[in-house]
Write a protein that holds these residues in place. Structure first.
Motif, PDB file in Angstrom:
ATOM      1  N   PRO A 114      19.516 136.082 110.892  1.00  5.86           N
ATOM      2  CA  PRO A 114      18.908 136.306 109.568  1.00  5.86           C
ATOM      3  C   PRO A 114      19.902 136.213 108.427  1.00  5.86           C
ATOM      4  O   PRO A 114      19.568 135.710 107.347  1.00  5.86           O
ATOM      5  CB  PRO A 114      18.335 137.729 109.698  1.00  5.86           C
ATOM      6  CG  PRO A 114      18.107 137.917 111.156  1.00  5.86           C
ATOM      7  CD  PRO A 114      19.244 137.194 111.811  1.00  5.86           C
ATOM      8  N   VAL A 115      21.129 136.679 108.651  1.00  9.22           N
ATOM      9  CA  VAL A 115      22.159 136.593 107.614  1.00  9.22           C
ATOM     10  C   VAL A 115      22.484 135.137 107.295  1.00  9.22           C
ATOM     11  O   VAL A 115      22.592 134.745 106.125  1.00  9.22           O
ATOM     12  CB  VAL A 115      23.433 137.341 108.067  1.00  9.22           C
ATOM     13  CG1 VAL A 115      24.609 137.018 107.145  1.00  9.22           C
ATOM     14  CG2 VAL A 115      23.182 138.847 108.105  1.00  9.22           C
ATOM     15  N   MET A 153      19.583 133.575 105.379  1.00  8.17           N
ATOM     16  CA  MET A 153      19.571 134.017 103.989  1.00  8.17           C
ATOM     17  C   MET A 153      20.614 133.267 103.159  1.00  8.17           C
ATOM     18  O   MET A 153      20.336 132.819 102.034  1.00  8.17           O
ATOM     19  CB  MET A 153      19.814 135.523 103.916  1.00  8.17           C
ATOM     20  CG  MET A 153      19.591 136.102 102.524  1.00  8.17           C
ATOM     21  SD  MET A 153      19.978 137.872 102.436  1.00  8.17           S
ATOM     22  CE  MET A 153      18.861 138.526 103.677  1.00  8.17           C
ATOM     23  N   ILE A 213      14.510 139.939 105.977  1.00  5.09           N
ATOM     24  CA  ILE A 213      14.677 141.187 106.720  1.00  5.09           C
ATOM     25  C   ILE A 213      13.467 141.443 107.613  1.00  5.09           C
ATOM     26  O   ILE A 213      13.614 141.830 108.783  1.00  5.09           O
ATOM     27  CB  ILE A 213      14.904 142.369 105.764  1.00  5.09           C
ATOM     28  CG1 ILE A 213      16.211 142.190 104.987  1.00  5.09           C
ATOM     29  CG2 ILE A 213      14.943 143.688 106.542  1.00  5.09           C
ATOM     30  CD1 ILE A 213      16.444 143.227 103.905  1.00  5.09           C
ATOM     31  N   SER A 228      13.746 139.330 110.543  1.00  5.13           N
ATOM     32  CA  SER A 228      14.732 139.818 111.519  1.00  5.13           C
ATOM     33  C   SER A 228      14.118 140.819 112.485  1.00  5.13           C
ATOM     34  O   SER A 228      14.592 140.968 113.618  1.00  5.13           O
ATOM     35  CB  SER A 228      15.922 140.454 110.789  1.00  5.13           C
ATOM     36  OG  SER A 228      15.598 141.719 110.241  1.00  5.13           O
ATOM     37  N   CYS A 250      21.664 142.589 106.320  1.00  3.85           N
ATOM     38  CA  CYS A 250      20.962 141.651 105.433  1.00  3.85           C
ATOM     39  C   CYS A 250      21.115 142.052 103.973  1.00  3.85           C
ATOM     40  O   CYS A 250      21.300 141.192 103.098  1.00  3.85           O
ATOM     41  CB  CYS A 250      19.477 141.579 105.809  1.00  3.85           C
ATOM     42  SG  CYS A 250      19.133 140.699 107.354  1.00  3.85           S
TER      43      CYS A 250
END
Length: 243
Positions: A28-29, A32, A57, A60, A113
């Motif tokens: 997820p990071v 993003m 988020i 995730s 996140c």
């Protein structure tokens, strides 16, 4: 007390697979950061960090579905559950024992996140803290789905179900685009399911539109309670079937 002891065991089982945990927090990071870079070259604000961060988020949390489903599926496929069913724990105790070790993981996902989002330009204010509380509630929805899948399917089957679930929940959540952009049946289906409401609640909390949090979050809570009830009842049925 009984559930907390069982939760400690489940925590140890989860951290035995650090690669999956790192992937569930790192992907997820990366997503993003990637979409934030894309936003710089787009003429409209589809992926502005204040709009993107809540959706990513929530995305995730799909990995919480995988973690909880795989853990329960493995226990069910082995003789472990059959042995501990001799204990005085109720079905609710077992379900709680699976939930408790996953909540810290959900919090870590949120923190990683958010730190990334702050680095990418998100402003820190009281609304960020409110969103964290909303997101913790939303995480229970995804944990509940995992426990439901783990109760019904084996650990190997949960992996296949997860692939379907993560695509379904992501595309129908409004994380990447608003369902209104497609409209019609797609939008209607998205509104019937809890995923778009989860993202909307998180975005409303972050934007400071606190009154707009109530309705979508209520829908998410309703789905969460229903899913946990079904998972608990099915788990209780499994317990009776193994005696």
């Amino acid at each position: 007390m009984k559930a907390s002891v069982f939760a400690t065991r489940n925590h140890k089982e989860i951290v035995r697979d650090p690669v999956t945990l790192i992937f569930g927090m790192g992907l997820p990071v990366l997503i993003m950061a990637l979409f934030s870079v894309m936003q710089k070259n787009m003429p409209f604000g589809l992926f502005e960090i204040s709009n993107l961060a809540p959706g990513v988020i929530v995305f995730s949390f799909s990995f919480l579905t995988l973690f909880s489903g795989m853990l329960l599926g493995k226990d069910k496929s082995s003789s472990f559950l059959m042995r501990i069913f001799a204990s005085p724990m109720s079905a609710g105790d077992y379900i709680l024992g699976y939930v408790l070790p996953l909540l810290p993981i959900a919090l870590l996902q949120i923190i990683f996140c958010l730190l990334t989002a702050l680095f990418l330009g998100l402003s820190f204010n009281i609304s960020v803290l409110l969103m964290v509380g909303v997101l913790i509630v939303i995480s229970l929805l995804y944990i509940g789905f995992g426990l439901l899948f783990g109760t019904i399917f084996t650990d190997k089957q949960v992996g296949g179900i997860f692939a379907i679930f993560v695509n379904l929940s992501t595309w129908l959540s409004g994380t990447w685009f608003e369902p209104e952009m497609i409209g019609g049946t797609f939008q209607s289906i998205a509104q019937l399911l809890p995923f778009v409401h989860a993202v909307n609640a998180a975005r409303a909390a972050l934007s400071g539109a606190y009154l707009d949090v109530c309705l979508p979050l209520s829908i998410v809570i309703g789905y969460t309670v229903f899913i946990f009830i079904i998972a608990t009842l099915l788990f209780k049925r499994k317990m009776r079937g193994l005696y």
